[in-house]
Design an enzyme around this catalytic site. Structure first.
Site, PDB file in Angstrom:
ATOM      1  CG  HIS A   1      40.196  33.792  36.777  1.00 24.48           C
ATOM      2  ND1 HIS A   1      39.875  33.047  35.658  1.00 24.48           N
ATOM      3  CD2 HIS A   1      39.459  33.270  37.798  1.00 24.48           C
ATOM      4  CE1 HIS A   1      38.985  32.115  35.987  1.00 24.48           C
ATOM      5  NE2 HIS A   1      38.721  32.231  37.281  1.00 24.48           N
TER       6      HIS A   1
ATOM      7  CD  GLN B   1      37.269  31.978  30.779  1.00 25.11           C
ATOM      8  OE1 GLN B   1      36.693  32.353  31.787  1.00 25.11           O
ATOM      9  NE2 GLN B   1      37.259  32.677  29.664  1.00 25.11           N
TER      10      GLN B   1
ATOM     11  N   GLY C   1      30.506  36.943  40.661  1.00 24.07           N
ATOM     12  CA  GLY C   1      29.256  37.335  40.017  1.00 24.07           C
ATOM     13  C   GLY C   1      29.341  38.642  39.260  1.00 24.07           C
TER      14      GLY C   1
ATOM     15  CG  ASP D   1      31.322  43.329  34.138  1.00 24.24           C
ATOM     16  OD1 ASP D   1      31.582  43.387  35.349  1.00 24.24           O
ATOM     17  OD2 ASP D   1      31.951  42.630  33.331  1.00 24.24           O
TER      18      ASP D   1
ATOM     19  NE  ARG E   1      33.654  41.415  35.770  1.00 21.83           N
ATOM     20  CZ  ARG E   1      33.951  40.459  34.903  1.00 21.83           C
ATOM     21  NH1 ARG E   1      34.794  39.493  35.253  1.00 21.83           N
ATOM     22  NH2 ARG E   1      33.428  40.465  33.691  1.00 21.83           N
TER      23      ARG E   1
ATOM     24  CE  LYS F   1      38.092  40.032  33.028  1.00 21.86           C
ATOM     25  NZ  LYS F   1      38.388  38.598  33.236  1.00 21.86           N
TER      26      LYS F   1
END
Length: 373
Positions: free
Chosen positions: A217, A236, A259, A292, A294, A320
């Site tokens: 998360h 979530q 973000g 993205d 991440r 993920k």
């Protein structure tokens, strides 16, 4: 490991060097980036002003350039998949701001390919969570570097994320009873993303000999804490904790990736653009960010340090899932985590489905929203 003086290992020195450079960039101060016998003075666009521009121009007249990522170049009218340089015959803050941030701007000069020092500078901007646009001022060979300006190796910047993921470590843990999940422990890790901490929230007593329910998360201040209607993050988070508490436990990794990895300041810039009608991903692209930012390799390392190597992943995001498998975590099954649809977040949820491939049945959400009216 090989030691190198008071700071310990060479890895320690690399981390410290880049961590200091991140802090300088976030404080709107320039850094010197060096490599292959060259040195460049780098300014984050967030911190450029007339005083800084004048000082930089005096160091290297007519040789500076502005680095822009591919996403921003596309918004300026150039179809690009890689970053590029824009020449700065004069270091003019107003032109720099226009090229880096103005919505309706268009490219006003030819662009040229970047080099290793340029790539390192853009990565440093991303690590510092500032706008990914950098003014680069090459220093002539043999010239004196500015006093009191931090120097960092380009290769060290490039290696930093992988090193942080590998060296993430537990720094504290304690029981923290939650409403609806009283048997909960918070485990704090240092590292993973720049100068930040990450938290593993262990709910109940999951058995690591079996696949453990796990959710990755990404922190969302507006949704998780304040219940923003613009996203489904808060739902979530709370729904996952409740489900784990009722179904034998699990682990929620609370990752400092506000973000989509852009940071809270850039998230608010994107929200302002969204209030003008921009889609969430288009708003990020205006600021120079791709879909993205991440990475999740450090999240896999957190699980391994908790003794978990097989998971039932709770996510809608295929990235993920792939990241866990790539990092050696067995993904035995997938469970969707869908929040409420609101008038404010339906477009956001649909965009995640259509543009980032999230497993969201937005049509069902729309139907449920209509039924509540």
């Amino acid at each position: 490991m090989e030691t190198s003086g008071i700071l310990g290992t060479k890895a320690d020195i690399v981390r410290a060097q880049v961590e200091r450079a991140i802090a300088e960039f976030r404080a709107a101060r320039p850094v010197l980036i060096h490599g292959a016998g060259r040195t460049v003075l780098a300014f984050g666009v967030d911190g450029i002003d007339h005083v800084a521009a004048g000082a930089a121009a005096a160091l290297s007249p007519s040789m500076a350039h502005l680095l822009l990522p591919a996403a921003r170049l596309r918004r300026l009218g150039l179809e690009r998949s890689a970053p590029a340089r824009v020449a700065l015959p004069q270091i003019t803050p107003s032109r720099i701001e226009t090229l880096a941030l103005t919505i309706e701007a268009r490219i006003d000069a030819p662009v040229s390919p970047v080099d290793d020092l340029d790539e390192a500078a853009l990565e440093l901007a991303r690590l510092a969570l500032i706008v990914p646009a950098v003014v680069m001022v090459p220093l002539a060979a043999g010239s004196d570097a500015p006093l009191h300006v931090l120097s960092v190796d380009a290769a060290a910047i490039g290696d930093f994320r992988k090193l942080e993921a590998r060296l993430i470590r537990i720094v504290g843990r304690a029981p923290v009873p939650l409403e609806g999940a009283p048997d909960t422990e918070f485990v704090v890790f240092r590292g993973g993303e720049g100068l930040r901490d990450q938290v593993a929230i262990v709910i109940g007593k999951p058995n690591p000999a079996q696949p453990v329910p796990v959710r990755l998360h990404s922190a969302c201040l507006t949704g998780d804490l304040f219940g923003s209607l613009k996203c489904d993050c808060g739902d979530q988070l709370r729904d996952t904790v409740e489900w784990m508490a009722k179904n034998g436990g699990g682990v929620l990794l609370y990752l400092d990736q506000e973000g989509r990895g852009n940071g809270i300041a850039n998230k608010m810039r994107a929200y302002r653009l969204q209030s003008l009608g921009w889609d969430t991903y288009d708003a990020d692209e205006v600021l120079g960010f791709d879909l993205d930012q991440r990475r999740f390799d450090f999240a896999a390392e957190m699980l391994k340090q908790l003794g978990i190597t097989s998971i039932d992943v709770m996510t809608n995001n295929p990235v993920k899932i792939a990241a866990m498998a790539d990092a050696g975590i067995e993904v035995r099954s997938e469970r969707r985590v869908i929040g409420r649809a609101t008038d404010e977040n339906v477009r956001y949820l649909t965009s995640k489905r259509d543009r980032a491939g999230h497993a969201i049945d937005a049509d069902a959400l729309l139907a449920s929203l209509a039924a509540r009216k």
